[in-house]
Write an enzyme that holds these catalytic residues in place. Structure first.
Site, PDB file in Angstrom:
ATOM      1  N   ARG A 151      -5.537  -1.491  12.877  1.00  0.00           N
ATOM      2  CA  ARG A 151      -4.190  -1.589  13.209  1.00  0.00           C
ATOM      3  C   ARG A 151      -3.623  -0.803  11.986  1.00  0.00           C
ATOM      4  O   ARG A 151      -2.720   0.106  12.103  1.00  0.00           O
ATOM      5  CB  ARG A 151      -3.513  -2.802  13.492  1.00  0.00           C
ATOM      6  CG  ARG A 151      -4.198  -3.525  14.630  1.00  0.00           C
ATOM      7  CD  ARG A 151      -3.395  -4.919  14.782  1.00  0.00           C
ATOM      8  NE  ARG A 151      -4.057  -5.845  16.012  1.00  0.00           N
ATOM      9  CZ  ARG A 151      -5.053  -6.540  15.759  1.00  0.00           C
ATOM     10  NH1 ARG A 151      -5.326  -6.805  14.557  1.00  0.00           N
ATOM     11  NH2 ARG A 151      -5.451  -7.330  16.829  1.00  0.00           N
ATOM     12  N   ILE A 152      -3.699  -1.416  10.899  1.00  0.00           N
ATOM     13  CA  ILE A 152      -2.735  -0.769   9.838  1.00  0.00           C
ATOM     14  C   ILE A 152      -3.278   0.475   9.456  1.00  0.00           C
ATOM     15  O   ILE A 152      -2.529   1.454   9.066  1.00  0.00           O
ATOM     16  CB  ILE A 152      -2.832  -1.735   8.514  1.00  0.00           C
ATOM     17  CG1 ILE A 152      -2.210  -2.973   9.069  1.00  0.00           C
ATOM     18  CG2 ILE A 152      -2.215  -1.034   7.457  1.00  0.00           C
ATOM     19  CD1 ILE A 152      -2.428  -4.005   7.888  1.00  0.00           C
ATOM     20  N   ASP A 171     -15.149   3.245   8.882  1.00  0.00           N
ATOM     21  CA  ASP A 171     -15.074   2.027   9.402  1.00  0.00           C
ATOM     22  C   ASP A 171     -16.272   1.732  10.217  1.00  0.00           C
ATOM     23  O   ASP A 171     -16.410   2.348  11.265  1.00  0.00           O
ATOM     24  CB  ASP A 171     -13.873   1.715  10.201  1.00  0.00           C
ATOM     25  CG  ASP A 171     -13.537   0.388  10.618  1.00  0.00           C
ATOM     26  OD1 ASP A 171     -14.484  -0.307  11.081  1.00  0.00           O
ATOM     27  OD2 ASP A 171     -12.312   0.001  10.710  1.00  0.00           O
ATOM     28  N   ARG A 234      -6.851  -6.466   0.489  1.00  0.00           N
ATOM     29  CA  ARG A 234      -7.518  -7.781  -0.311  1.00  0.00           C
ATOM     30  C   ARG A 234      -7.752  -7.207  -1.855  1.00  0.00           C
ATOM     31  O   ARG A 234      -8.626  -6.183  -1.728  1.00  0.00           O
ATOM     32  CB  ARG A 234      -8.409  -8.449   0.225  1.00  0.00           C
ATOM     33  CG  ARG A 234      -7.934  -9.083   1.650  1.00  0.00           C
ATOM     34  CD  ARG A 234      -6.900 -10.090   1.222  1.00  0.00           C
ATOM     35  NE  ARG A 234      -6.390 -10.896   2.177  1.00  0.00           N
ATOM     36  CZ  ARG A 234      -5.157 -10.569   3.078  1.00  0.00           C
ATOM     37  NH1 ARG A 234      -4.391  -9.351   2.640  1.00  0.00           N
ATOM     38  NH2 ARG A 234      -4.735 -11.396   4.057  1.00  0.00           N
ATOM     39  N   ASP A 258      -1.097  -3.492  -4.363  1.00  0.00           N
ATOM     40  CA  ASP A 258      -0.143  -4.655  -4.000  1.00  0.00           C
ATOM     41  C   ASP A 258      -0.945  -5.911  -4.092  1.00  0.00           C
ATOM     42  O   ASP A 258      -0.318  -6.943  -3.738  1.00  0.00           O
ATOM     43  CB  ASP A 258       0.390  -4.175  -2.415  1.00  0.00           C
ATOM     44  CG  ASP A 258       1.260  -5.103  -1.854  1.00  0.00           C
ATOM     45  OD1 ASP A 258       1.981  -5.536  -2.667  1.00  0.00           O
ATOM     46  OD2 ASP A 258       1.113  -5.763  -0.875  1.00  0.00           O
ATOM     47  N   GLU A 263      -4.654 -14.149  -7.042  1.00  0.00           N
ATOM     48  CA  GLU A 263      -2.877 -14.219  -6.922  1.00  0.00           C
ATOM     49  C   GLU A 263      -2.612 -15.475  -7.092  1.00  0.00           C
ATOM     50  O   GLU A 263      -2.735 -16.389  -6.475  1.00  0.00           O
ATOM     51  CB  GLU A 263      -2.733 -13.467  -5.472  1.00  0.00           C
ATOM     52  CG  GLU A 263      -3.233 -12.221  -5.256  1.00  0.00           C
ATOM     53  CD  GLU A 263      -2.927 -11.507  -4.011  1.00  0.00           C
ATOM     54  OE1 GLU A 263      -2.237 -12.340  -3.374  1.00  0.00           O
ATOM     55  OE2 GLU A 263      -3.273 -10.215  -3.914  1.00  0.00           O
ATOM     56  N   HIS A 285       2.008  -8.381  -3.831  1.00  0.00           N
ATOM     57  CA  HIS A 285       1.590  -8.680  -2.587  1.00  0.00           C
ATOM     58  C   HIS A 285       2.813  -8.543  -1.507  1.00  0.00           C
ATOM     59  O   HIS A 285       3.179  -9.866  -0.879  1.00  0.00           O
ATOM     60  CB  HIS A 285       0.731 -10.170  -2.489  1.00  0.00           C
ATOM     61  CG  HIS A 285      -0.114  -9.826  -1.330  1.00  0.00           C
ATOM     62  ND1 HIS A 285      -1.350 -10.737  -1.175  1.00  0.00           N
ATOM     63  CD2 HIS A 285      -0.254  -9.505   0.163  1.00  0.00           C
ATOM     64  CE1 HIS A 285      -1.936 -10.467   0.144  1.00  0.00           C
ATOM     65  NE2 HIS A 285      -1.250  -9.831   0.751  1.00  0.00           N
ATOM     66  N   GLY A 287       3.374  -6.231   0.854  1.00  0.00           N
ATOM     67  CA  GLY A 287       3.127  -5.305   1.947  1.00  0.00           C
ATOM     68  C   GLY A 287       3.729  -5.636   3.167  1.00  0.00           C
ATOM     69  O   GLY A 287       4.375  -4.983   4.114  1.00  0.00           O
ATOM     70  N   ALA A 288       3.609  -7.083   3.614  1.00  0.00           N
ATOM     71  CA  ALA A 288       4.258  -7.623   4.687  1.00  0.00           C
ATOM     72  C   ALA A 288       5.787  -8.033   4.746  1.00  0.00           C
ATOM     73  O   ALA A 288       6.506  -8.645   5.562  1.00  0.00           O
ATOM     74  CB  ALA A 288       3.491  -8.951   5.335  1.00  0.00           C
TER      75      ALA A 288
END
Length: 327
Positions: A151-152, A171, A234, A258, A263, A285, A287-288
């Protein structure tokens, strides 16, 4: 009344809506103490987490009433999904809600690295005006290597293609005749072929046994000299010690991270060495973490938890849509 535990920061109008129907306990520091969390979990029917809470087999075994685990995000590497499924617990998440936010951050990193924006900003703030030193490059006509074409990766490809970038992708789970890949004009290739040919490499792979440490020193040195690395997936995918080496000796032109292997990263020589690199962008982190994405994430996960606790079906369940046990 059914009860919901939220052991890390998670808020919004959708959470407020859950409070109207269920007993919601939000202890945003609880994730930091696995012992306290394990002691508390037997009293709850639902658990809502982001990525900091480790929902392992031990915690799941202690969760005698748990019906649903809601992951406010797209990644599931902090949840033992097989253990949850074996216990009859629904695991639900928000696979699409933050896609655009992460893709936009990755594109922002690409532009910032190409034009040396962070280092130029730092220098100008202290009185510098060195236009030659901060001469950057344009991204039009450059090759973007996508590690992961889900998706991303595809959303980023759409944006990068609109800006004139050429696209190569790796992929192992995407077929060469995939219609979406063809429409985006992504040339699928092996990992090594992507690394060798890309001017920018952006990571969008999940973290598992096959991707942990995937970008080690050998593979990082396979990348073009002067190429840029972006990781919004990740942290464990990239060997940070190796990355420091290839940045320090000038093999890579820069990197934007990111996400980190640990973490938050612990203070120490390695963390300081990475932060000291002038051609590195580090963010916590986020991103979202656009306002738009967070509304979508919270709404998505709250709707599923409400449905499960009300005896209905989850729309975004990982395995089965209703719990296979009842308290």
């Amino acid at each position: 009344m059914k009860s919901i535990l939220i052991p890390e920061p998670l808020a919004g109008t959708a959470i407020d809506g859950l409070r109207e129907q269920f007993a919601v306990v939000a202890d945003w520091e609880l994730w930091r103490s696995p012992e306290r969390l394990q002691a508390a979990i037997p009293g709850f029917d639902a658990l809502l987490v982001r990525n900091q809470t480790r929902v392992d087999a031990g915690l799941i075994a202690a969760a005698s009433r748990l019906m649903v685990i809601g992951r406010a995000g797209a990644g599931l590497d902090n949840i033992d999904v097989p253990a949850a499924s074996a216990a009859g617990i629904v695991v639900t998440y928000a696979p699409d809600a933050s896609t655009n936010a992460v893709a936009e951050l990755a594109l922002g990193f690409i532009l910032a690295l190409a034009r040396k924006l962070p280092s130029a900003d730092r220098d100008t703030r202290v009185g510098g005006w060195d236009r030659v030193r901060f001469t950057g490059q344009e991204i039009e006509g450059r090759t973007l290597g996508l590690l992961g074409c889900g998706r991303i990766g595809r959303r980023l490809a759409t944006k990068a293609r609109a800006l004139g970038m050429r696209l190569r992708g790796f992929d192992p789970y995407v077929a060469s005749d995939d219609a979406g890949i063809r429409a985006l004009e992504i040339e699928l290739a092996s990992l090594e072929e992507v690394l060798v040919n890309a001017d920018f490499v952006s990571c969008h792979l999940p973290l598992d046994d096959t991707t942990t440490g995937l970008l080690d020193e050998q593979r990082l040195r396979t990348m073009k000299r002067g190429a840029f690395l972006v990781n919004t997936a990740r942290g464990g995918i990239v060997d940070e010690t190796a990355l420091i080496k290839v940045l320090a000796d000038g093999h890579l032109g820069g990197a934007a991270l990111d996400v980190r292997a640990d973490e938050p990263p612990a203070a120490g020589a390695a963390t300081a060495a990475l932060a000291a690199q002038p051609n590195v962008i580090l963010t916590p982190h986020v991103g979202a973490f656009s306002h738009d994405a967070q509304v979508r994430v919270v709404n998505t996960i709250a709707a599923d938890v409400r449905a499960i606790l009300g005896g209905g079906d989850s729309r975004n369940a990982v395995s089965f849509t209703r719990p296979k046990r009842r308290p």
